[in-house]
Design a protein around this motif. Sequence first.
Motif, PDB file in Angstrom:
ATOM      1  N   THR A 160      10.861 -53.857   7.260  1.00 42.97           N
ATOM      2  CA  THR A 160      12.048 -53.473   8.021  1.00 42.97           C
ATOM      3  C   THR A 160      12.002 -54.126   9.397  1.00 42.97           C
ATOM      4  O   THR A 160      11.688 -53.474  10.389  1.00 42.97           O
ATOM      5  CB  THR A 160      12.145 -51.941   8.170  1.00 42.97           C
ATOM      6  OG1 THR A 160      11.949 -51.347   6.886  1.00 42.97           O
ATOM      7  CG2 THR A 160      13.501 -51.531   8.695  1.00 42.97           C
ATOM      8  N   ALA A 161      12.314 -55.418   9.452  1.00 45.04           N
ATOM      9  CA  ALA A 161      12.235 -56.150  10.720  1.00 45.04           C
ATOM     10  C   ALA A 161      13.583 -56.119  11.418  1.00 45.04           C
ATOM     11  O   ALA A 161      14.233 -57.153  11.624  1.00 45.04           O
ATOM     12  CB  ALA A 161      11.772 -57.585  10.458  1.00 45.04           C
ATOM     13  N   ASN A 162      14.035 -54.913  11.812  1.00 42.82           N
ATOM     14  CA  ASN A 162      15.299 -54.813  12.536  1.00 42.82           C
ATOM     15  C   ASN A 162      15.078 -55.041  14.028  1.00 42.82           C
ATOM     16  O   ASN A 162      13.948 -55.232  14.483  1.00 42.82           O
ATOM     17  CB  ASN A 162      15.958 -53.450  12.279  1.00 42.82           C
ATOM     18  CG  ASN A 162      15.018 -52.287  12.598  1.00 42.82           C
ATOM     19  OD1 ASN A 162      14.178 -52.378  13.504  1.00 42.82           O
ATOM     20  ND2 ASN A 162      15.137 -51.206  11.846  1.00 42.82           N
ATOM     21  N   ALA A 163      16.163 -54.991  14.808  1.00 41.59           N
ATOM     22  CA  ALA A 163      16.075 -55.318  16.229  1.00 41.59           C
ATOM     23  C   ALA A 163      15.127 -54.388  16.977  1.00 41.59           C
ATOM     24  O   ALA A 163      14.315 -54.831  17.799  1.00 41.59           O
ATOM     25  CB  ALA A 163      17.467 -55.267  16.858  1.00 41.59           C
ATOM     26  N   ALA A 164      15.223 -53.081  16.711  1.00 40.20           N
ATOM     27  CA  ALA A 164      14.369 -52.115  17.415  1.00 40.20           C
ATOM     28  C   ALA A 164      12.901 -52.347  17.098  1.00 40.20           C
ATOM     29  O   ALA A 164      12.036 -52.292  17.986  1.00 40.20           O
ATOM     30  CB  ALA A 164      14.776 -50.689  17.036  1.00 40.20           C
ATOM     31  N   ARG A 165      12.609 -52.628  15.832  1.00 39.14           N
ATOM     32  CA  ARG A 165      11.222 -52.843  15.406  1.00 39.14           C
ATOM     33  C   ARG A 165      10.671 -54.138  15.993  1.00 39.14           C
ATOM     34  O   ARG A 165       9.530 -54.194  16.455  1.00 39.14           O
ATOM     35  CB  ARG A 165      11.174 -52.884  13.885  1.00 39.14           C
ATOM     36  CG  ARG A 165       9.812 -52.639  13.279  1.00 39.14           C
ATOM     37  CD  ARG A 165       9.961 -52.544  11.765  1.00 39.14           C
ATOM     38  NE  ARG A 165       8.701 -52.306  11.099  1.00 39.14           N
ATOM     39  CZ  ARG A 165       8.152 -51.116  10.931  1.00 39.14           C
ATOM     40  NH1 ARG A 165       8.748 -50.046  11.412  1.00 39.14           N
ATOM     41  NH2 ARG A 165       7.003 -50.976  10.280  1.00 39.14           N
ATOM     42  N   VAL A 166      11.489 -55.187  15.975  1.00 36.73           N
ATOM     43  CA  VAL A 166      11.070 -56.477  16.536  1.00 36.73           C
ATOM     44  C   VAL A 166      10.844 -56.353  18.040  1.00 36.73           C
ATOM     45  O   VAL A 166       9.875 -56.888  18.585  1.00 36.73           O
ATOM     46  CB  VAL A 166      12.121 -57.560  16.228  1.00 36.73           C
ATOM     47  CG1 VAL A 166      11.835 -58.828  17.018  1.00 36.73           C
ATOM     48  CG2 VAL A 166      12.149 -57.868  14.736  1.00 36.73           C
ATOM     49  N   GLU A 167      11.726 -55.635  18.709  1.00 35.96           N
ATOM     50  CA  GLU A 167      11.575 -55.460  20.158  1.00 35.96           C
ATOM     51  C   GLU A 167      10.276 -54.752  20.488  1.00 35.96           C
ATOM     52  O   GLU A 167       9.549 -55.153  21.411  1.00 35.96           O
ATOM     53  CB  GLU A 167      12.756 -54.672  20.712  1.00 35.96           C
ATOM     54  CG  GLU A 167      12.658 -54.432  22.214  1.00 35.96           C
ATOM     55  CD  GLU A 167      13.834 -53.640  22.762  1.00 35.96           C
ATOM     56  OE1 GLU A 167      13.704 -53.059  23.863  1.00 35.96           O
ATOM     57  OE2 GLU A 167      14.891 -53.594  22.106  1.00 35.96           O
ATOM     58  N   GLN A 168       9.976 -53.696  19.756  1.00 39.11           N
ATOM     59  CA  GLN A 168       8.744 -52.973  20.009  1.00 39.11           C
ATOM     60  C   GLN A 168       7.529 -53.850  19.744  1.00 39.11           C
ATOM     61  O   GLN A 168       6.531 -53.801  20.473  1.00 39.11           O
ATOM     62  CB  GLN A 168       8.684 -51.713  19.142  1.00 39.11           C
ATOM     63  CG  GLN A 168       7.584 -50.751  19.546  1.00 39.11           C
ATOM     64  CD  GLN A 168       7.710 -50.269  20.989  1.00 39.11           C
ATOM     65  OE1 GLN A 168       8.808 -49.928  21.443  1.00 39.11           O
ATOM     66  NE2 GLN A 168       6.613 -50.270  21.713  1.00 39.11           N
ATOM     67  N   TYR A 205      15.372 -59.968  22.022  1.00 40.78           N
ATOM     68  CA  TYR A 205      15.095 -60.886  23.140  1.00 40.78           C
ATOM     69  C   TYR A 205      16.044 -60.594  24.302  1.00 40.78           C
ATOM     70  O   TYR A 205      15.620 -60.464  25.458  1.00 40.78           O
ATOM     71  CB  TYR A 205      15.251 -62.330  22.655  1.00 40.78           C
ATOM     72  CG  TYR A 205      14.671 -63.378  23.582  1.00 40.78           C
ATOM     73  CD1 TYR A 205      15.296 -63.674  24.801  1.00 40.78           C
ATOM     74  CD2 TYR A 205      13.527 -64.080  23.247  1.00 40.78           C
ATOM     75  CE1 TYR A 205      14.790 -64.640  25.642  1.00 40.78           C
ATOM     76  CE2 TYR A 205      13.004 -65.043  24.087  1.00 40.78           C
ATOM     77  CZ  TYR A 205      13.638 -65.323  25.285  1.00 40.78           C
ATOM     78  OH  TYR A 205      13.127 -66.283  26.121  1.00 40.78           O
ATOM     79  N   LYS A 206      17.343 -60.473  23.985  1.00 42.29           N
ATOM     80  CA  LYS A 206      18.337 -60.232  25.036  1.00 42.29           C
ATOM     81  C   LYS A 206      18.159 -58.852  25.662  1.00 42.29           C
ATOM     82  O   LYS A 206      18.353 -58.673  26.866  1.00 42.29           O
ATOM     83  CB  LYS A 206      19.740 -60.379  24.451  1.00 42.29           C
ATOM     84  CG  LYS A 206      20.094 -61.816  24.075  1.00 42.29           C
ATOM     85  CD  LYS A 206      21.502 -61.908  23.499  1.00 42.29           C
ATOM     86  CE  LYS A 206      21.857 -63.358  23.183  1.00 42.29           C
ATOM     87  NZ  LYS A 206      23.221 -63.476  22.592  1.00 42.29           N
ATOM     88  N   ASN A 207      17.776 -57.886  24.862  1.00 42.52           N
ATOM     89  CA  ASN A 207      17.594 -56.522  25.357  1.00 42.52           C
ATOM     90  C   ASN A 207      16.407 -56.419  26.305  1.00 42.52           C
ATOM     91  O   ASN A 207      16.401 -55.602  27.235  1.00 42.52           O
ATOM     92  CB  ASN A 207      17.413 -55.564  24.182  1.00 42.52           C
ATOM     93  CG  ASN A 207      17.490 -54.107  24.597  1.00 42.52           C
ATOM     94  OD1 ASN A 207      18.370 -53.728  25.370  1.00 42.52           O
ATOM     95  ND2 ASN A 207      16.580 -53.290  24.102  1.00 42.52           N
ATOM     96  N   MET A 208      15.401 -57.275  26.082  1.00 38.63           N
ATOM     97  CA  MET A 208      14.199 -57.251  26.932  1.00 38.63           C
ATOM     98  C   MET A 208      14.403 -57.996  28.233  1.00 38.63           C
ATOM     99  O   MET A 208      13.562 -57.931  29.130  1.00 38.63           O
ATOM    100  CB  MET A 208      13.017 -57.849  26.161  1.00 38.63           C
ATOM    101  CG  MET A 208      12.561 -57.003  24.992  1.00 38.63           C
ATOM    102  SD  MET A 208      11.168 -57.733  24.104  1.00 38.63           S
ATOM    103  CE  MET A 208       9.862 -57.600  25.327  1.00 38.63           C
ATOM    104  N   GLY A 209      15.502 -58.724  28.345  1.00 39.32           N
ATOM    105  CA  GLY A 209      15.772 -59.451  29.583  1.00 39.32           C
ATOM    106  C   GLY A 209      15.198 -60.839  29.573  1.00 39.32           C
ATOM    107  O   GLY A 209      15.902 -61.832  29.446  1.00 39.32           O
ATOM    108  N   SER A 210      13.888 -60.944  29.672  1.00 35.74           N
ATOM    109  CA  SER A 210      13.242 -62.265  29.662  1.00 35.74           C
ATOM    110  C   SER A 210      11.824 -62.134  29.125  1.00 35.74           C
ATOM    111  O   SER A 210      11.163 -61.127  29.339  1.00 35.74           O
ATOM    112  CB  SER A 210      13.211 -62.876  31.065  1.00 35.74           C
ATOM    113  OG  SER A 210      12.412 -62.084  31.932  1.00 35.74           O
TER     114      SER A 210
END
Length: 340
Positions: free
Chosen positions: A245-253, A289-294
């Motif tokens: 389950t490589a969704n956005a939330a999981r990838v961000e974490q 990536y965008k949610n983390m800023g940079s």
Amino acid sequence: MGTEQRGVALAKSLDDVKTISANILGNVLVTLQTGEKGRKVNKVLIAQDVYYPGETPTKEFYVSVLLDRAKGRNTIMYSTEGGMDIETVAHDTPHLIFKEEIDPKVGLRDFQCRKIGFNLGLSGEALKGMTKFIASLYKAYEATDSSMFEINPVLKTSDNKIIAVDSKVSLDGNALFRHPDLLAMRDVTEEDPTEVEAGEHNLNYVKLDGNVGCMVNGAGLAMATMDIIKLSGGEPANFLDVGGTANAARVEQAFRIILKDPKVKAILVNIFGGIVRCDRVAQGIVDAYKNMGSINVPIIIRLQGTNAVEAKKIIDESGLKVYSAIALQEAADLVKKVVG
């Protein structure tokens, strides 16, 4: 903060217990097991002194049960040289290390327990005690789904009683769902905080000592990814399996956990789109990536499998400062390029 080198101390009175505990608690214990950085002591175990005087001298033994993966059998390893580091005993005096294999079809037999006692040089009440001790130890090993159950030392007291003085137990994490009582004893302060955080998000993460972070789906692919990093001249900084389950939330974490390691100079994302489509993973990476800023380290992204072409297009058109790859060798070359 001081450094406490002694993990075991003998107290002769209640005042000694208080003084020794105060000196140990909050300090850093440095041993061969902890490494040079050591571990902060948060708890102290107070145990009864069993080395009482008597006419017959006491004797310390080493006994452990573990899985011999090469033979696929549980094995009891034991020695007359208890109280010492078993690796040192095996290196200096290998003839003093004994092994007893357990046939999984029949389990531990009574004659094997007696054989162990005889090899340890015991007789009479001490032999009977050791025979019962070995049977109980093996039962505990199986009942707790342990991968290793070590008692060091096992003490023969001056009145021929057999007592477990100190122990080290490794539990199979995959079997803990069957043992909620053991899971409740978990002390996360003794674990790597990043690994604990990853576990809370259902990410399989193990910290390593390298400079290239890995984000992969599937343990086998993760191992191959670490190999390709090594072959490209880098060193893997972690094992991280995001699962299916490589969704956005999981990838961000996963990104956040990898970037907690200051040694990381680059991140290799290697995803095979089988259960999950590559284009969905790619969109998850872009959103994260965008949610983390940079993100201040280069990112190499290899997406292969279902909708891999569409995934590459999403990454290439995202405007993000990332490197996109299709072939594994191409990803390896990019790792070599950015790491240097």
